[in-house]
Design a protein around this motif. Structure first.
Motif, PDB file in Angstrom:
ATOM      1  N   ALA A  12      42.347  23.910  -5.481  1.00  0.00           N
ATOM      2  CA  ALA A  12      43.498  23.379  -6.232  1.00  0.00           C
ATOM      3  C   ALA A  12      42.996  22.776  -7.533  1.00  0.00           C
ATOM      4  CB  ALA A  12      44.222  22.306  -5.413  1.00  0.00           C
ATOM      5  N   ASP A  14      44.708  20.722 -10.567  1.00  0.00           N
ATOM      6  CA  ASP A  14      45.889  20.066 -11.150  1.00  0.00           C
ATOM      7  C   ASP A  14      45.480  19.344 -12.434  1.00  0.00           C
ATOM      8  OD1 ASP A  14      46.784  19.335  -7.820  1.00  0.00           O
ATOM      9  OD2 ASP A  14      47.935  20.636  -9.160  1.00  0.00           O
ATOM     10  N   GLY A 137      47.301  19.971  -5.164  1.00  0.00           N
ATOM     11  CA  GLY A 137      46.505  19.186  -4.219  1.00  0.00           C
ATOM     12  C   GLY A 137      47.269  18.082  -3.533  1.00  0.00           C
ATOM     13  N   THR A 138      48.485  17.791  -4.038  1.00  0.00           N
ATOM     14  CA  THR A 138      49.272  16.700  -3.454  1.00  0.00           C
ATOM     15  C   THR A 138      50.422  17.194  -2.589  1.00  0.00           C
ATOM     16  OG1 THR A 138      50.569  16.667  -5.531  1.00  0.00           O
ATOM     17  CG2 THR A 138      48.775  15.042  -5.298  1.00  0.00           C
ATOM     18  N   PRO A 142      48.026  20.181   0.409  1.00  0.00           N
ATOM     19  CA  PRO A 142      47.281  18.909   0.566  1.00  0.00           C
ATOM     20  C   PRO A 142      46.007  19.073   1.390  1.00  0.00           C
ATOM     21  CG  PRO A 142      49.341  18.881   1.835  1.00  0.00           C
ATOM     22  CD  PRO A 142      49.382  20.102   0.990  1.00  0.00           C
ATOM     23  N   ALA A 144      43.944  21.630   0.967  1.00  0.00           N
ATOM     24  CA  ALA A 144      43.032  22.529   0.229  1.00  0.00           C
ATOM     25  C   ALA A 144      41.602  22.026   0.387  1.00  0.00           C
ATOM     26  CB  ALA A 144      43.417  22.573  -1.249  1.00  0.00           C
ATOM     27  N   LYS A 147      39.571  20.300  -4.352  1.00  0.00           N
ATOM     28  CA  LYS A 147      40.616  19.876  -5.300  1.00  0.00           C
ATOM     29  C   LYS A 147      39.956  19.296  -6.544  1.00  0.00           C
ATOM     30  CE  LYS A 147      43.673  18.361  -1.522  1.00  0.00           C
ATOM     31  NZ  LYS A 147      44.451  17.185  -1.021  1.00  0.00           N
ATOM     32  N   GLN A 198      46.984  12.585  -9.557  1.00  0.00           N
ATOM     33  CA  GLN A 198      45.713  13.030  -8.979  1.00  0.00           C
ATOM     34  C   GLN A 198      45.697  12.786  -7.477  1.00  0.00           C
ATOM     35  OE1 GLN A 198      42.166  11.608 -11.055  1.00  0.00           O
ATOM     36  NE2 GLN A 198      41.086  11.425  -9.078  1.00  0.00           N
ATOM     37  N   ALA A 199      45.363  13.806  -6.713  1.00  0.00           N
ATOM     38  CA  ALA A 199      45.222  13.636  -5.261  1.00  0.00           C
ATOM     39  C   ALA A 199      44.044  12.709  -4.996  1.00  0.00           C
ATOM     40  CB  ALA A 199      44.987  14.981  -4.588  1.00  0.00           C
ATOM     41  N   ALA A 202      40.749  14.433  -4.791  1.00  0.00           N
ATOM     42  CA  ALA A 202      40.428  15.392  -5.868  1.00  0.00           C
ATOM     43  C   ALA A 202      39.247  14.878  -6.678  1.00  0.00           C
ATOM     44  CB  ALA A 202      41.640  15.600  -6.774  1.00  0.00           C
TER      45      ALA A 202
END
Ligand SMILES: Nc1ncnc2c1ncn2[C@@H]1O[C@H](COP(=O)(O)OP(=O)(O)OP(=O)(O)O)[C@@H](O)[C@H]1O
Ligand SMILES: Nc1ccn([C@H]2C[C@H](O)[C@@H](COP(=O)(O)O)O2)c(=O)n1
Length: 233
Positions: A12, A14, A137-138, A142, A144, A147, A198-199, A202
């Motif tokens: 992922a 982002d 990623g969120t 989620p 993944a 990230k 941001q996850a 990540a």
């Protein structure tokens, strides 16, 4: 590391507009032999088709019906990937600044997000994919395995977009372009549904002072390390 997927892991990427997501996703996908899924292009395709159909950006019923009838596919064309909407190649038309701004509004609507979420999960479930966007990623994946959250200063992202637009003959000034980048950041971060963020797991990469190759090296090394870790179980 989740159970091994059929075709490899899910990556992922982002981040905000102009951070370099598409550039890096294309290059990383080529290095890994993975499929590149440009989720922004999917939202842009919905925006383009909604404009053609005269559907207002806040007409949730109309947008839901449009998405039910819309098939979005990606087809490889040599080194590039074409975006088809109901079989029509819309790759160029979806890249206009007008569509970009309309897309930011359309992408805030719940029916559009729900419809594209289903499509994106179907596209990536078997792994061996890199998806780029704002909520991969969120929300989308989620779980993944890898990230990234790719960012850069608004000034640097505006400069990059300005150079892109100038190369296409667009007369927008640098100041106007930076302002539009900041406007889209606010819309993407401030919306109710699946906002840009941001996850927690990540890896953040600030590319303000990094070349594309430097970012690519960090990403490729990270993915390969995770693949080795996953293989060890
Ligand atoms: N690290 C970098 N250094 C310099 N230029 C970069 C870097 N990363 C990307 N670029 C350039 O910035 C421009 C925007 O990159 P790209 O389209 O990949 O960003 P993006 O995050 O996908 O943007 P959007 O979300 O708006 O589609 C491109 O011209 C690209 O070549
Ligand atoms: N997963 C995604 C991808 C994109 N969007 C929105 C954010 C942008 O305003 C617009 C166009 O994206 P771009 O092609 O510039 O990456 O679509 C989103 O909400 N979720």
């Amino acid at each position: 590391m989740s159970a091994v997927r059929q075709n490899g892991v899910i990556v992922a990427i982002d981040g905000p507009s102009g951070a370099g997501k598409s550039s890096l996703t294309k290059l990383l996908a080529r290095r890994l032999g993975y499929i590149h899924i440009d989720t922004g292009a999917m939202f842009r395709a919905v925006a383009l088709m909604s404009r053609r159909a005269g559907i207002a950006s806040d007409d949730d019923a109309g947008l839901a019906e449009l998405c039910r009838e819309l098939e979005i596919t990606f087809v490889r064309d040599g080194e590039t990937c074409r975006v088809l909407a109901n079989g029509e190649d819309v790759s160029t038309e979806i890249r206009s600044e007008e569509i970009g701004l309309l897309t930011s509004a359309i992408s805030a609507r719940k029916p559009v997000r729900e419809a594209l979420l289903t499509m994106q999960r179907a596209m990536g479930a078997k792994g061996g994919v890199i998806l780029e966007g704002r909520d991969i990623g969120t929300v989308v994946f989620p779980d993944a395995e890898v990230k990234f959250f790719l960012s850069a200063s608004a000034e640097e992202r505006g400069r990059r977009r300005y150079l892109e637009l100038a190369a296409r003959g667009d007369a927008a000034t640098l100041e106007e372009t930076i302002a539009k980048v900041i406007q889209r950041d606010r819309q993407d971060e401030g919306r109710e549904h699946a906002p840009l963020r941001q996850a927690e797991d990540a890896l953040p990469i600030d590319s303000t002072n990094l070349s594309i190759d430097e970012v690519l090296t960090v990403m490729e090394n990270t993915v390969r390390e995770r693949l080795v870790q996953g293989a060890k179980g």
